[in-house]
Design a protein around this motif. Structure first.
Motif, PDB file in Angstrom:
ATOM      1  N   SER A 111      -8.214  11.615  -9.005  1.00 44.29           N
ATOM      2  CA  SER A 111      -7.106  10.772  -8.554  1.00 44.29           C
ATOM      3  C   SER A 111      -6.724  11.110  -7.121  1.00 44.29           C
ATOM      4  O   SER A 111      -6.452  10.216  -6.312  1.00 44.29           O
ATOM      5  CB  SER A 111      -5.900  10.969  -9.475  1.00 44.29           C
ATOM      6  OG  SER A 111      -6.210  10.634 -10.805  1.00 44.29           O
TER       7      SER A 111
ATOM      8  N   TYR B 195      -6.515   3.244   5.054  1.00 44.85           N
ATOM      9  CA  TYR B 195      -5.332   2.576   5.584  1.00 44.85           C
ATOM     10  C   TYR B 195      -5.076   2.996   7.033  1.00 44.85           C
ATOM     11  O   TYR B 195      -4.765   2.177   7.893  1.00 44.85           O
ATOM     12  CB  TYR B 195      -4.131   2.924   4.707  1.00 44.85           C
ATOM     13  CG  TYR B 195      -2.824   2.338   5.172  1.00 44.85           C
ATOM     14  CD1 TYR B 195      -2.571   0.981   5.046  1.00 44.85           C
ATOM     15  CD2 TYR B 195      -1.847   3.150   5.748  1.00 44.85           C
ATOM     16  CE1 TYR B 195      -1.377   0.444   5.461  1.00 44.85           C
ATOM     17  CE2 TYR B 195      -0.654   2.615   6.175  1.00 44.85           C
ATOM     18  CZ  TYR B 195      -0.426   1.266   6.035  1.00 44.85           C
ATOM     19  OH  TYR B 195       0.761   0.740   6.472  1.00 44.85           O
TER      20      TYR B 195
ATOM     21  N   THR C 266       2.533   6.282  -7.100  1.00 47.47           N
ATOM     22  CA  THR C 266       1.397   6.939  -7.752  1.00 47.47           C
ATOM     23  C   THR C 266       1.413   8.442  -7.508  1.00 47.47           C
ATOM     24  O   THR C 266       1.154   9.240  -8.421  1.00 47.47           O
ATOM     25  CB  THR C 266       0.074   6.344  -7.236  1.00 47.47           C
ATOM     26  OG1 THR C 266       0.073   4.931  -7.457  1.00 47.47           O
ATOM     27  CG2 THR C 266      -1.109   6.960  -7.957  1.00 47.47           C
ATOM     28  N   LEU C 267       1.731   8.839  -6.278  1.00 49.64           N
ATOM     29  CA  LEU C 267       1.746  10.266  -5.944  1.00 49.64           C
ATOM     30  C   LEU C 267       2.799  11.011  -6.762  1.00 49.64           C
ATOM     31  O   LEU C 267       2.529  12.079  -7.319  1.00 49.64           O
ATOM     32  CB  LEU C 267       2.016  10.433  -4.451  1.00 49.64           C
ATOM     33  CG  LEU C 267       1.805  11.818  -3.846  1.00 49.64           C
ATOM     34  CD1 LEU C 267       0.354  12.241  -3.987  1.00 49.64           C
ATOM     35  CD2 LEU C 267       2.229  11.834  -2.389  1.00 49.64           C
TER      36      LEU C 267
ATOM     37  N   VAL D  67      -7.834   6.088  -0.035  1.00 49.60           N
ATOM     38  CA  VAL D  67      -7.080   4.873   0.327  1.00 49.60           C
ATOM     39  C   VAL D  67      -6.242   5.122   1.569  1.00 49.60           C
ATOM     40  O   VAL D  67      -6.168   4.276   2.480  1.00 49.60           O
ATOM     41  CB  VAL D  67      -6.182   4.436  -0.851  1.00 49.60           C
ATOM     42  CG1 VAL D  67      -5.253   3.303  -0.425  1.00 49.60           C
ATOM     43  CG2 VAL D  67      -7.030   4.004  -2.031  1.00 49.60           C
ATOM     44  N   ILE D  68      -5.607   6.300   1.637  1.00 50.46           N
ATOM     45  CA  ILE D  68      -4.789   6.627   2.807  1.00 50.46           C
ATOM     46  C   ILE D  68      -5.644   6.665   4.068  1.00 50.46           C
ATOM     47  O   ILE D  68      -5.256   6.145   5.119  1.00 50.46           O
ATOM     48  CB  ILE D  68      -4.077   7.982   2.596  1.00 50.46           C
ATOM     49  CG1 ILE D  68      -3.069   7.874   1.448  1.00 50.46           C
ATOM     50  CG2 ILE D  68      -3.377   8.432   3.868  1.00 50.46           C
ATOM     51  CD1 ILE D  68      -2.417   9.190   1.079  1.00 50.46           C
TER      52      ILE D  68
ATOM     53  N   LEU E  65      -6.859   8.604  -4.030  1.00 46.92           N
ATOM     54  CA  LEU E  65      -5.617   8.291  -3.343  1.00 46.92           C
ATOM     55  C   LEU E  65      -5.720   8.558  -1.851  1.00 46.92           C
ATOM     56  O   LEU E  65      -5.355   7.717  -1.023  1.00 46.92           O
ATOM     57  CB  LEU E  65      -4.471   9.101  -3.952  1.00 46.92           C
ATOM     58  CG  LEU E  65      -3.069   8.850  -3.389  1.00 46.92           C
ATOM     59  CD1 LEU E  65      -2.641   7.422  -3.672  1.00 46.92           C
ATOM     60  CD2 LEU E  65      -2.072   9.829  -3.994  1.00 46.92           C
ATOM     61  N   PHE E  66      -6.246   9.724  -1.494  1.00 47.24           N
ATOM     62  CA  PHE E  66      -6.351  10.051  -0.076  1.00 47.24           C
ATOM     63  C   PHE E  66      -7.470   9.277   0.604  1.00 47.24           C
ATOM     64  O   PHE E  66      -7.460   9.112   1.826  1.00 47.24           O
ATOM     65  CB  PHE E  66      -6.524  11.559   0.109  1.00 47.24           C
ATOM     66  CG  PHE E  66      -5.256  12.322  -0.124  1.00 47.24           C
ATOM     67  CD1 PHE E  66      -4.294  12.407   0.871  1.00 47.24           C
ATOM     68  CD2 PHE E  66      -5.002  12.915  -1.346  1.00 47.24           C
ATOM     69  CE1 PHE E  66      -3.105  13.082   0.654  1.00 47.24           C
ATOM     70  CE2 PHE E  66      -3.811  13.598  -1.580  1.00 47.24           C
ATOM     71  CZ  PHE E  66      -2.861  13.681  -0.569  1.00 47.24           C
TER      72      PHE E  66
ATOM     73  N   THR F 144       2.802   1.619  -3.357  1.00 53.21           N
ATOM     74  CA  THR F 144       1.913   2.009  -4.452  1.00 53.21           C
ATOM     75  C   THR F 144       1.517   3.476  -4.349  1.00 53.21           C
ATOM     76  O   THR F 144       1.512   4.208  -5.354  1.00 53.21           O
ATOM     77  CB  THR F 144       0.654   1.131  -4.452  1.00 53.21           C
ATOM     78  OG1 THR F 144       1.042  -0.248  -4.557  1.00 53.21           O
ATOM     79  CG2 THR F 144      -0.260   1.488  -5.612  1.00 53.21           C
ATOM     80  N   MET F 145       1.186   3.928  -3.141  1.00 59.81           N
ATOM     81  CA  MET F 145       0.804   5.327  -2.952  1.00 59.81           C
ATOM     82  C   MET F 145       1.968   6.256  -3.263  1.00 59.81           C
ATOM     83  O   MET F 145       1.783   7.315  -3.884  1.00 59.81           O
ATOM     84  CB  MET F 145       0.313   5.542  -1.524  1.00 59.81           C
ATOM     85  CG  MET F 145      -1.048   4.943  -1.238  1.00 59.81           C
ATOM     86  SD  MET F 145      -1.729   5.469   0.349  1.00 59.81           S
ATOM     87  CE  MET F 145      -0.463   4.901   1.486  1.00 59.81           C
TER      88      MET F 145
ATOM     89  N   THR G 272       0.824  -1.206   0.000  1.00 63.40           N
ATOM     90  CA  THR G 272       0.000   0.000   0.000  1.00 63.40           C
ATOM     91  C   THR G 272       0.855   1.253   0.000  1.00 63.40           C
ATOM     92  O   THR G 272       0.638   2.178  -0.796  1.00 63.40           O
ATOM     93  CB  THR G 272      -0.935   0.016   1.218  1.00 63.40           C
ATOM     94  OG1 THR G 272      -1.755  -1.149   1.203  1.00 63.40           O
ATOM     95  CG2 THR G 272      -1.832   1.245   1.197  1.00 63.40           C
TER      96      THR G 272
END
Length: 263
Positions: free
Chosen positions: A190, A201, A127-128, A197-198, A194-195, A123-124, A120
């Motif tokens: 995006s 997490y 991607t970022l 997912v953060i 993304l955030f 990937t973040m 995780t």
């Protein structure tokens, strides 16, 4: 990587960033770029270098033998030094090394990706970096020479990209063209994803202890039931042995001849 080192998600993430850095260097060296574009690519190269240095420092600190690790990974350290042109080309060797490790440890690469935390975060991170770099460069190329545009420099594009992907939206820089707005929409979506997912997490850290407690209670109950079953089996075995002994005694008594009467 030391011999026997398990290839992790961060190693694969660093390889992806190394490929991006190599492409970035080729563009900087081979193409005659405008000053702002050159500055933008140098900034992205420096950002990637900082991630390389952080990864190298972390691996060095957790290594069992730091001297051996440094001897085997000195090329990673050299390739991570920003702003020095000759050192940038060491990343070609870095990419080749990681590709060779992927071939040698192909059977370890996929299991390592099952590590949810590392996968995780890696990937973040990748991607970022890719989103910030691609969106910022795109918006600069689209907007910088348009009438009424306020994103006219590489610095403006970088700031706009960071603010937009974080969904802060100060509004000090914004696109004025249709193409620029499409890039903005894609970056906002995006960023939200993304955030999200953060956030999920981070929330998992608060959920996990309760799940572990429930699992521990269930395990204790299973062990208690297992002990009870073993006790019952032992009692049943004792009863079976008693019944067998009684049956043998009865059989022996029946088989003995009756005593004869004396005359």
């Amino acid at each position: 990587m030391a011999r026997g080192h398990k290839l992790g998600a961060f190693d694969i993430g660093m390889m992806v960033l190394s490929l991006v850095a190599v492409i970035n260097i080729c563009v900087l060296v081979l193409m005659d770029l405008p000053k702002d574009v050159h500055s933008y690519l140098v900034f992205m190269d420096t950002l990637i270098c900082m991630l390389f240095l952080l990864n190298f420092t972390y691996n060095l600190l957790v290594a069992k033998n730091r001297t051996t690790y440094f001897k085997e990974h000195w090329i990673d350290f050299v390739a991570s030094i920003p702003m020095i042109e000759p050192f940038r080309f060491a990343r070609f060797l870095q990419v080749l090394r990681v590709i060779r490790l992927l071939k040698q440890t192909r059977h370890l690469a996929l299991p390592s990706l099952k590590d949810r935390i590392q996968t995780t975060l890696a990937t973040m991170m990748v991607t970022l970096v890719l989103l910030i770099g691609a969106a910022g460069l795109s918006i600069y190329l689209i907007e910088h020479d348009l009438p009424g545009a306020n994103i006219t420099t590489a610095e403006d594009a970088i700031w706009w990209s960071l603010v937009t992907i974080s969904t802060v939206g100060y509004g000090d820089y914004y696109p004025v063209s249709t193409a620029g707005r499409i890039v903005s929409v894609l970056l906002i979506i995006s960023g939200v994803s993304l955030f999200g997912v953060i956030s999920g997490y981070i929330a998992s850290f608060f959920i996990t202890p309760a799940e572990k407690d429930q699992l521990a209670v269930q395990n204790r109950r299973i062990h208690e039931i297992h002990d009870q079953v073993e006790n019952l089996q032992s009692q049943i075995s004792d009863i079976q042995r008693m019944l067998m002994d009684m049956h043998q005694q009865n059989t022996a008594q029946k088989s003995d001849p009756p005593p004869k009467d004396k005359p």
